[in-house]
Design an enzyme around this catalytic site. Structure first.
Site, PDB file in Angstrom:
ATOM      1  N   GLU A   1       0.849  -1.192   0.000  1.00 46.94           N
ATOM      2  CA  GLU A   1       0.000   0.000   0.000  1.00 46.94           C
ATOM      3  C   GLU A   1       0.885   1.243   0.000  1.00 46.94           C
ATOM      4  O   GLU A   1       0.463   2.325   0.392  1.00 46.94           O
ATOM      5  CB  GLU A   1      -0.981  -0.011   1.173  1.00 46.94           C
ATOM      6  CG  GLU A   1      -0.381  -0.164   2.544  1.00 46.94           C
ATOM      7  CD  GLU A   1      -1.436  -0.073   3.650  1.00 46.94           C
ATOM      8  OE1 GLU A   1      -1.926   1.035   3.894  1.00 46.94           O
ATOM      9  OE2 GLU A   1      -1.771  -1.112   4.248  1.00 46.94           O
TER      10      GLU A   1
ATOM     11  N   CYS B   1      -3.627  -3.928   4.344  1.00 45.48           N
ATOM     12  CA  CYS B   1      -2.739  -4.912   4.983  1.00 45.48           C
ATOM     13  C   CYS B   1      -3.038  -6.350   4.559  1.00 45.48           C
ATOM     14  O   CYS B   1      -2.327  -7.275   4.943  1.00 45.48           O
ATOM     15  CB  CYS B   1      -2.806  -4.770   6.496  1.00 45.48           C
ATOM     16  SG  CYS B   1      -2.324  -3.134   7.069  1.00 45.48           S
TER      17      CYS B   1
ATOM     18  N   HIS C   1      -2.638 -10.809  11.794  1.00 45.98           N
ATOM     19  CA  HIS C   1      -2.204  -9.466  11.392  1.00 45.98           C
ATOM     20  C   HIS C   1      -2.079  -8.625  12.671  1.00 45.98           C
ATOM     21  O   HIS C   1      -3.003  -8.594  13.484  1.00 45.98           O
ATOM     22  CB  HIS C   1      -3.215  -8.836  10.431  1.00 45.98           C
ATOM     23  CG  HIS C   1      -2.933  -7.387  10.163  1.00 45.98           C
ATOM     24  ND1 HIS C   1      -1.703  -6.957   9.722  1.00 45.98           N
ATOM     25  CD2 HIS C   1      -3.693  -6.273  10.315  1.00 45.98           C
ATOM     26  CE1 HIS C   1      -1.731  -5.641   9.601  1.00 45.98           C
ATOM     27  NE2 HIS C   1      -2.925  -5.207   9.953  1.00 45.98           N
TER      28      HIS C   1
END
Lengths: 83, 410
Positions: free
Chosen positions: B81, B113, B240
């Protein structure tokens, strides 16, 4: 505070005290925000989710977002409780 | 047929900032420091970009291959990103500086993400399709935080880093449970990068979306995998990790929801199955597309892999898309990972003072998106460059000429 609001607030309050271990329950009044009471972002979501669960409500999480104090939160829960 | 990760490596930058000192300097609430569970974060120098991070993560993997094996890398896909061009992909530069063969698909994917997982699953599909038997894929998550809002509570977690994975039919590091994937996606405006130098959003809404995706992704996984149980099926978990405290909260909530677990039970389970995944995340910060794979690296390096262990992975990207999937790692993984000495690499990072950190942010702001011509001027941070990068043979940016980025080895 009317009885239904009071009932929902008591559920929320119990969860605030459960999540924020060691907090004096007397400090949890409806005008306060969770942040003022020392809740971090995870704590705030937990209080909201547990309260909805205890009330038997299936509230979309995104709808509970934006409640700035406990009065706002109680109002959202009350709307879903249909009271 | 087996498919999964044959080799994995990360590059966590050359300089590092202590998070407590950042909290103190910014006069942030120290109670929130404890909640973050973050010790340090990697900081990129202005001569580092998503390409240099990607190449520096991938190069040791590529160099460990024979020329014949290297020639079978037929796909290079970067998840990021932090893109540097709307058209030309990061993978084209990465492919060039890694010296890979031209029978190769090159592209880049983006979904906040979740980008690293989008890249990985694309590669897994390619390998499993057997359209080109014996081919390998190089998957890289690479990202740099955009610290444009100094003093926000997001700033402490914004790190810089890349994780590279070689994907193929000899998955010594992590054999994926093919088809055991639960995914969940929908539109929500939680966090985003709406302009090249802006990273913004609503962190509370993002937490809510993360939890939503975790719950629904796992539910879908359990629907597809007969007998799957959140506690019994997985020896370890890697999620994550925007910051480790968030993973702790998410794990506690899911365990309570699925098992009615008390906080004490959740804490014990967290320490046993999740905490090993946080060792590098606590040292590097959030590296966006690559974070869940940084968690995986921490887990693989810290877990007991004396016997095969099933690992549950949860990937989340704002906007949003989440996925719960799994794989098995065992003694073979430990043998393959040993040579990379990742903890040692992190310990070599040069600690930054607050003024140095501020200076790097200022110098980095000159490298806005879309520059046509510019030379890298090391003068403002020459001392840091000399101590952190010079002579280490790492890729660095030298100049941009006619929009074309030119790199060299330090």
């Amino acid at each position: 505070m009317d009885p239904e609001t009071q009932r929902i607030f008591e559920v929320v309050k119990a969860n605030v005290v459960k999540v924020l271990t060691g907090l004096d329950p007397a400090l949890v009044t409806i005008e306060r925000s969770l942040t003022e009471l020392g809740a971090n972002s995870v704590d705030r979501v937990e209080v909201v989710m547990y309260s909805a669960e205890d009330l038997g409500l299936d509230v979309p999480r995104a709808e509970l977002h934006g409640a700035r104090n406990l009065a706002d939160l109680v109002a959202v829960l009350r709307r879903h409780a249909g009271a | 047929m087996r498919v999964g990760i044959e080799a994995i490596n990360f590059y966590g930058g050359a300089t590092v900032l202590d998070i407590r000192s950042l909290f103190e300097a910014r006069q942030l609430d120290l109670r929130r420091f404890d909640n973050l569970m973050l010790q340090r974060k990697s900081v990129a120098l202005p001569c580092e970009d998503p390409v240099t991070f990607a190449v520096n993560a991938a190069r040791p993997l590529v160099e460990a291959l024979t020329p014949a094996e290297r020639a079978r890398i037929e796909l290079v896909v970067c998840g990021s990103e932090s893109g540097i061009d709307f058209g030309k992909s990061l993978s084209t530069y990465v492919h060039h500086y890694l010296g890979l063969g031209r029978t190769c698909r090159l592209f880049e994917v983006k979904q906040a993400c979740y980008g690293g997982t989008a890249a990985l699953q694309t590669a897994v599909g390619f390998i499993a399709s057997q359209a080109s038997p014996g081919a390998k894929a190089l998957v890289i998550g690479t990202d740099i935080g955009r610290a444009t809002i100094r003093g926000s509570y997001v700033e402490p977690s914004q790190g810089a880093g890349a994780v590279a994975m070689l994907v193929g039919q000899d998955p010594a590091v992590l054999e994926l449970d093919f088809g055991a994937n639960g995914y969940h996606g929908y539109e929500v405006m939680d966090t985003c990068r709406p302009a090249a130098d802006v990273e913004t959003g609503d962190s509370d809404l993002s937490l809510i979306a993360y939890l939503d995706c975790l719950e629904h992704s796992f539910a879908e996984y359990a629907r597809r995998v007969e007998g799957a149980d959140f506690v019994d099926t997985f020896d370890y978990l890697a999620f994550h990790t925007p910051f480790p405290g968030m993973v702790k909260g998410a794990h506690r909530m899911l365990l309570r929801k699925l098992k009615g677990a008390s906080p004490a039970v959740a804490e014990a389970d967290f320490n046993r199955r999740v905490a090993p995944s946080l060792r590098y995340c606590q040292e590097v910060g959030n590296i966006y597309s690559a974070t869940v794979y940084l968690a995986l690296c921490g887990l693989l390096d810290g877990a007991d892999l004396s016997v095969p262990r099933r690992i549950g992975l949860f990937s989340y990207g704002s906007g949003c898309c989440g996925e719960f999937f799994s794989g098995v790692a065992g003694p073979e993984a430990r043998a393959r990972l040993g040579a990379l000495r990742k903890a040692e690499h992190l310990a070599q990072r040069i600690p930054l003072t607050l003024p140095q950190y501020e200076q790097l942010i200022d110098a980095g702001l000159e490298w806005v998106f879309g520059i046509q011509d510019k030379e890298v001027d090391l003068t403002p941070y020459r001392d840091l460059y000399d101590r952190a990068l010079a002579g280490r043979g790492l890729l660095v940016l030298r100049r941009i000429r006619g929009y074309h980025r030119e790199y060299d080895w330090s």
